[in-house]
Motif scaffolding. Structure first.
Motif, PDB file in Angstrom:
ATOM      1  N   ALA A 163      -4.856   5.575 -13.038  1.00 13.22           N
ATOM      2  CA  ALA A 163      -4.449   4.162 -12.996  1.00 13.22           C
ATOM      3  C   ALA A 163      -3.631   3.862 -11.748  1.00 13.22           C
ATOM      4  O   ALA A 163      -3.768   2.790 -11.148  1.00 13.22           O
ATOM      5  CB  ALA A 163      -3.640   3.822 -14.247  1.00 13.22           C
ATOM      6  N   ALA A 164      -2.796   4.802 -11.333  1.00 15.50           N
ATOM      7  CA  ALA A 164      -1.966   4.589 -10.142  1.00 15.50           C
ATOM      8  C   ALA A 164      -2.804   4.596  -8.866  1.00 15.50           C
ATOM      9  O   ALA A 164      -2.470   3.915  -7.899  1.00 15.50           O
ATOM     10  CB  ALA A 164      -0.875   5.653 -10.059  1.00 15.50           C
ATOM     11  N   ARG A 165      -3.886   5.356  -8.852  1.00  6.50           N
ATOM     12  CA  ARG A 165      -4.737   5.411  -7.662  1.00  6.50           C
ATOM     13  C   ARG A 165      -5.591   4.173  -7.488  1.00  6.50           C
ATOM     14  O   ARG A 165      -5.984   3.827  -6.383  1.00  6.50           O
ATOM     15  CB  ARG A 165      -5.669   6.620  -7.738  1.00  6.50           C
ATOM     16  N   GLN A 166      -5.919   3.520  -8.580  1.00  6.49           N
ATOM     17  CA  GLN A 166      -6.816   2.365  -8.526  1.00  6.49           C
ATOM     18  C   GLN A 166      -6.019   1.111  -8.199  1.00  6.49           C
ATOM     19  O   GLN A 166      -5.086   0.749  -8.900  1.00  6.49           O
ATOM     20  CB  GLN A 166      -7.529   2.223  -9.860  1.00  6.49           C
ATOM     21  N   VAL A 167      -6.399   0.435  -7.103  1.00  7.21           N
ATOM     22  CA  VAL A 167      -5.687  -0.761  -6.671  1.00  7.21           C
ATOM     23  C   VAL A 167      -6.357  -2.001  -7.247  1.00  7.21           C
ATOM     24  O   VAL A 167      -5.726  -2.834  -7.873  1.00  7.21           O
ATOM     25  CB  VAL A 167      -5.625  -0.849  -5.130  1.00  7.21           C
ATOM     26  N   LEU A 168      -7.654  -2.128  -7.033  1.00  7.73           N
ATOM     27  CA  LEU A 168      -8.417  -3.274  -7.513  1.00  7.73           C
ATOM     28  C   LEU A 168      -9.707  -2.785  -8.150  1.00  7.73           C
ATOM     29  O   LEU A 168     -10.306  -1.823  -7.690  1.00  7.73           O
ATOM     30  CB  LEU A 168      -8.794  -4.211  -6.356  1.00  7.73           C
TER      31      LEU A 168
ATOM     32  N   VAL B 131       0.843  -1.199   0.000  1.00 11.05           N
ATOM     33  CA  VAL B 131       0.000   0.000   0.000  1.00 11.05           C
ATOM     34  C   VAL B 131       0.880   1.253   0.000  1.00 11.05           C
ATOM     35  O   VAL B 131       0.601   2.217  -0.720  1.00 11.05           O
ATOM     36  CB  VAL B 131      -0.969  -0.011   1.193  1.00 11.05           C
ATOM     37  N   ASN B 132       1.940   1.227   0.784  1.00 11.52           N
ATOM     38  CA  ASN B 132       2.856   2.366   0.848  1.00 11.52           C
ATOM     39  C   ASN B 132       3.446   2.659  -0.528  1.00 11.52           C
ATOM     40  O   ASN B 132       3.522   3.811  -0.960  1.00 11.52           O
ATOM     41  CB  ASN B 132       3.961   2.083   1.866  1.00 11.52           C
ATOM     42  N   ARG B 133       3.888   1.633  -1.238  1.00 15.83           N
ATOM     43  CA  ARG B 133       4.463   1.816  -2.572  1.00 15.83           C
ATOM     44  C   ARG B 133       3.413   2.319  -3.552  1.00 15.83           C
ATOM     45  O   ARG B 133       3.700   3.128  -4.433  1.00 15.83           O
ATOM     46  CB  ARG B 133       5.067   0.505  -3.106  1.00 15.83           C
ATOM     47  N   ARG B 134       2.185   1.828  -3.410  1.00 20.91           N
ATOM     48  CA  ARG B 134       1.103   2.245  -4.299  1.00 20.91           C
ATOM     49  C   ARG B 134       0.794   3.731  -4.097  1.00 20.91           C
ATOM     50  O   ARG B 134       0.590   4.476  -5.052  1.00 20.91           O
ATOM     51  CB  ARG B 134      -0.125   1.382  -4.039  1.00 20.91           C
TER      52      ARG B 134
ATOM     53  N   VAL C 223       1.359   9.418  -5.761  1.00 23.03           N
ATOM     54  CA  VAL C 223       1.852  10.772  -5.476  1.00 23.03           C
ATOM     55  C   VAL C 223       2.811  11.221  -6.583  1.00 23.03           C
ATOM     56  O   VAL C 223       2.766  12.372  -7.038  1.00 23.03           O
ATOM     57  CB  VAL C 223       2.516  10.835  -4.088  1.00 23.03           C
ATOM     58  N   ASP C 224       3.661  10.313  -7.050  1.00 26.13           N
ATOM     59  CA  ASP C 224       4.567  10.646  -8.159  1.00 26.13           C
ATOM     60  C   ASP C 224       3.783  10.983  -9.424  1.00 26.13           C
ATOM     61  O   ASP C 224       4.129  11.927 -10.147  1.00 26.13           O
ATOM     62  CB  ASP C 224       5.523   9.490  -8.438  1.00 26.13           C
TER      63      ASP C 224
END
Length: 153
Positions: free
Chosen positions: A85-90, A31-34, A39-40
């Protein structure tokens, strides 16, 4: 009856609690990496928006042409899609799981709310596009089956 406790103190490894702790650490790290990736991507989007703003100003001054403004606008849209796309996990069963983004420092809350609304719209567009592609894929398979079935009869 449980075994009696050992008479000497020595470290013991219990597989259940050890596995649970490791699973929690791995989940936290993922989760931290996601969140860091999201943020990037937000920073990339903000940079693209600033470039678009500067390009529009140069266009008003006459030193930038339509192609440059169009390219900057396309870069902003691409950056928005990458951030979504980066915000969406599943995404499953019509719902999605997103990471919660930390508030950027020094940005007015009204602008943060506007950015969040834009990201929600981008995520909805991504979901609709995925559903459309899935339906096209299913209809393509159905039409191919009909063609094969029709020629065999």
């Amino acid at each position: 009856m449980p075994p009696p406790p050992p008479l000497t103190f020595e470290p013991q490894l219990s597989p259940g609690p050890t596995f649970s702790v490791l699973l929690i650490f791995v989940g936290f790290y993922a989760v931290n990496r996601r969140v860091a990736a999201a943020v990037d991507r937000r920073k990339d989007r903000e940079d693209a928006e600033e470039l678009l703003r500067q390009t529009k100003l140069r266009s008003l001054a006459g030193s930038a042409d339509f192609e440059e403004v169009s390219a900057a606008t396309a870069a902003v849209e691409t950056a928005k899609e990458k951030e979504a796309a980066a915000r969406q996990v599943l995404a499953f069963l019509g719902g999605d799981v997103r990471v919660s983004m930390p508030q950027p420092l020094g940005k007015p809350l009204s602008q943060v709310a506007s950015d969040e609304k834009n990201m929600d719209e981008a995520i909805i567009r991504r979901q609709e596009e995925a559903q459309r592609r899935a339906q096209e894929g299913n209809s393509g398979k159905d039409s191919g089956d009909d063609a094969v079935g029709g020629s065999g009869s």
